[in-house]
Design an enzyme around this catalytic site. Structure first.
Site, mmCIF file in Angstrom:
data_model
loop_
_atom_site.group_PDB
_atom_site.id
_atom_site.type_symbol
_atom_site.label_atom_id
_atom_site.label_comp_id
_atom_site.label_asym_id
_atom_site.label_seq_id
_atom_site.Cartn_x
_atom_site.Cartn_y
_atom_site.Cartn_z
ATOM 1 N N GLU A 45 0.830 -1.198 0.000
ATOM 2 C CA GLU A 45 0.000 0.000 0.000
ATOM 3 C C GLU A 45 0.871 1.258 0.000
ATOM 4 O OE1 GLU A 45 -3.857 1.666 2.548
ATOM 5 O OE2 GLU A 45 -2.636 0.027 3.340
ATOM 6 N N LYS A 114 -9.054 3.348 -2.680
ATOM 7 C CA LYS A 114 -9.419 2.530 -1.522
ATOM 8 C C LYS A 114 -10.839 2.883 -1.084
ATOM 9 C CE LYS A 114 -7.399 0.930 2.849
ATOM 10 N NZ LYS A 114 -6.257 1.097 3.788
ATOM 11 N N CYS A 175 -5.645 -3.413 1.661
ATOM 12 C CA CYS A 175 -5.447 -3.578 3.108
ATOM 13 C C CYS A 175 -6.749 -3.772 3.892
ATOM 14 C CB CYS A 175 -4.653 -2.402 3.662
ATOM 15 S SG CYS A 175 -3.912 -2.761 5.291
ATOM 16 N N SER A 357 20.687 -2.343 33.939
ATOM 17 C CA SER A 357 20.533 -2.352 35.392
ATOM 18 C C SER A 357 20.729 -3.724 36.009
ATOM 19 C CB SER A 357 19.130 -1.850 35.756
ATOM 20 O OG SER A 357 18.146 -2.794 35.347
#
Length: 691
Positions: A45, A114, A175, A357
């Site tokens: 896309e 789209k 999509c 850490s």
């Protein structure tokens, strides 16, 4: 006979606004597809400009440059004799659309906008685009002059149509249209479309691949057909990682599977399939055939071109395969590592600095960087010249060839243990041991001098000196003493990130890595502007429970034995004094809840859309075996108090890899106020009435 068709889909690592790079990758994918005898190529896309352009879509420059790239594609000899399906923004009648532009031999066949825009979670397509709402309707689109000069076309069709070639019919989805209840492939399939294409920009979330694969396979299971899914891959400039997974399916089965996580910028998937398999599959679905007899037909764009050859009787076809999924810890190991690699090479920095850490979170971050180094070495070993070129630029050595992950990690990762008088020997040893195993360049710093200097200034001005809780100090004093330590660590992290390479006679700077997990961010269990305030955070979307699973995976697969002690130790910030040499401060005691409970609250708050009252109503059933309603009420109230008091911290949250659907990321995924009435008086009163 003209039965078999060879088609190609791809996954491209496009980068928002990188028109040169995007063009190069598109052309390479077309070239590979043609070399594999494909006659149709579909890409991701908005691949021309890159999906993540955001508000750059408003700019006329973005439209102009997209058409300039399209012209290059049309003119290129590489794109001849193959139908090319590319994505770009198009303005029609002063309205911006997210489009596919399909062309063949310098002629544009169709511009397909789209029709269903993604507008939830991380997606904001309605902000920039308008959906095409005229189903089965096409209009005339007048091409800009720079395109007319190449195609010799004044106008082309734009709208909801399908392509009718000499041997088959092809329909397009984009999509989100695959994910909606009324996917276009349903009606297109009933109308005789045999090949469906889908151009996606679908980002990674842990476990999401299962859903995506099931959707594609089910798209052709009920109705028959061939389905090609193309997807973006990589980090194109923000918090998301697009995880490829290009695939080809037919009649409900997977035919070809693309890689989910890799450092290859271009991946092309090609399959040869028999159209008669689609037709025979559909033949006995009487319900489909009945619907087909009364369907409203799609406009068909006639294309004098065939995807098959007349002499193809001996052409072998691809057979179905079983999709191979990654486990959850594999996804954590690979996805964030690929995201880090893209961010590192594209930011042109010299590596990473990680405050290590000795706890689970920072150790998991270190392991992800180590996994990245493993993937870089693997890519170079397999001949990926692009990765080799990038790693040479990063380490500033034109002759360098990475062969061992530990050696590469020493060049790229600097780890830093910042001790205070409250730090234990155990975490010091854990950090040192892990750094040694992964090969990072490790330094030790003691921050006590800087902390005491700050309190000296404060005491000189105010005449007061705060005390820890264990020494009789108030909650305010205790918290202030902890915050100064945490914030000093951030200052040191950025100082050493900026000058560490300089002290070693090397150019460049380092990106500071954060290591706050998604649960801590949700509660707000960290100091604002401490060493969680970094450049990027690869674990910010991952829960504590999943990180522990990942640590176990690293023990078993990377053989990092120092992680055993780290995994078994109770999580602690080590910001308060120890008693008789033993740690008295733990994360879960400080928070007043367990990390497991935090994950439950997070999922209910975000995914289930539960406020305090609904969360209480759900949990009195879920936790009925070990909590009374009054206890549940107390837990829910405590969570919402702490969440709302600390929500302001989300406005400064380090950009994090998005991996969880309950992320509290304030940037665009989880949009909430950051100033709450933390008493929640009405909501809590409703809970009390039920108790």
């Amino acid at each position: 006979m003209g039965r078999t068709v060879t088609v190609a889909t791809c996954a491209l690592n496009q980068w928002a606004m990188d028109f040169d790079g995007n063009l190069e990758r598109i052309l390479k994918s077309i070239e590979i597809a043609k070399n594999e005898k494909a006659r149709y190529r579909v890409g991701p896309e908005l691949e021309i400009c890159g999906y993540g352009c955001s508000d750059h879509y408003y700019e006329s420059d973005t439209l102009l440059h997209s058409f300039q790239v399209l012209r290059k594609l049309l003119e290129s000899p590489v794109s001849q004799d193959i139908i090319c399906d590319v994505g770009m923004p198009v303005m029609h009648r002063n309205v911006r659309y997210n489009c596919r532009v399909i062309f063949l031999n310098r002629k544009i066949l169709l511009i397909r906008p789209k029709m269903a825009l993604a507008n939830t979670g991380n997606y904001r397509e309605m902000r920039w685009f308008t959906p095409w709402s005229r189903s089965r309707n096409v209009e005339e689109y007048f091409l800009p002059r720079i395109i007319q000069e190449v195609t010799l076309q004044e106008s082309v069709p734009i709208g909801d149509a399908v392509l009718s070639t000499l041997d088959t019919c092809i329909g397009t989805e984009i999509c989100e249209e695959l994910w909606i209840p009324t996917s276009p492939h349903i009606e297109m399939g009933i109308d005789g479309v045999e090949i469906f294409t889908n151009s996606s920009a679908s980002h990674h979330v842990l476990g999401k691949a299962h859903t995506r694969v099931e959707l594609v396979n089910s798209a052709t299971a009920k109705n028959g057909g061939i389905y090609l899914l193309a997807n973006q891959k990589g980090c194109d400039g923000d918090r998301l990682y697009y995880d490829g997974c290009a695939m080809i399916a037919m009649n409900g089965s997977t035919i070809a599977q693309g890689v989910q996580f890799s450092l290859d910028d271009v991946e092309v998937l090609v399959a040869t399939l028999d159209l008669e398999d689609v037709r025979s599959y559909r033949a006995e679905i009487s319900s489909r055939n009945l619907e087909a007899s009364k369907v409203t037909p799609y406009p068909r764009i006639k294309v004098h071109f065939a995807l098959s050859c007349s002499d193809d009787i001996c052409t072998p076809t691809n057979e179905p395969i079983q999709w191979k999924y990654h486990s959850l810890p594999e996804e954590i190991s690979l996805g964030p590592a690929c995201w880090l690699w893209d961010y590192l090479r594209r930011s042109k920095q010299g590596g990473f600095l990680l405050p290590l850490s000795g706890g689970v979170d920072s150790s998991a971050t270190a392991c992800i960087v180590y996994s990245m180094c493993c993937q870089v070495c693997y890519a170079v070993e397999n001949g990926n010249q692009s990765v080799l070129d990038d790693v040479r630029k990063i380490v500033n050595d034109e002759a360098y060839i990475p062969t061992e992950s530990q050696e590469l990690c020493r060049r790229i990762l600097t780890t830093c243990y910042m001790a205070s008088e409250n730090s234990s020997q155990e975490t010091h040893n854990n950090a040192k041991s892990l750094a040694g195993e992964i090969g990072s360049y490790h330094i030790n710093i003691n921050i006590d001098g800087a902390v005491k200097a700050i309190w000296g200034i404060f005491s000189t001005i105010t005449g007061r000196l705060p005390q820890y809780r264990v020494d009789g100090g108030s909650v305010r004093e205790n918290l202030a003493l902890q915050n100064v330590q945490a914030r000093i660590r951030m200052v040191f992290a950025y100082l050493f990130a900026q000058l560490s390479l300089w002290t070693r006679g090397m150019p460049g700077g380092l990106l500071v890595l954060g290591s706050a997990n998604v649960d801590e961010s949700l509660w707000g269990y960290y100091t604002k502007y401490d060493c969680s305030s970094a450049d990027i955070n690869p674990i910010g979307g991952i829960s504590k429970a999943d990180l522990k699973t990942f640590i176990q995976y690293c023990i078993e697969n990377f053989h990092l034995m120092s992680l055993k002690g780290i995994l078994s130790a109770p999580p602690t910030a080590e910001l308060e004094p120890m008693k008789k040499g033993h740690i008295v401060q733990t994360d879960e005691a400080d928070m007043g809840m367990t990390y497991a409970e935090l994950s439950v609250y997070g999922k209910l708050r975000k995914i289930a859309k539960a406020g305090p009252y609904t969360m209480f109503c759900k949990l009195i059933t879920v936790w009925k075996d070990f909590c009374s309603p009054r206890e549940v009420a107390s837990k829910v109230k405590h969570f919402f108090r702490m969440y709302s008091v600390n929500r302001h911290k989300m406005t400064t949250l380090t950009p994090s890899y998005h991996a969880a659907n309950y992320s509290p990321d304030d940037n665009r995924f989880d949009l909430r106020p950051f100033l709450y009435n933390s008493s929640w008086s009405w909501q809590f009163r409703c809970i009390d009435e039920q108790v």
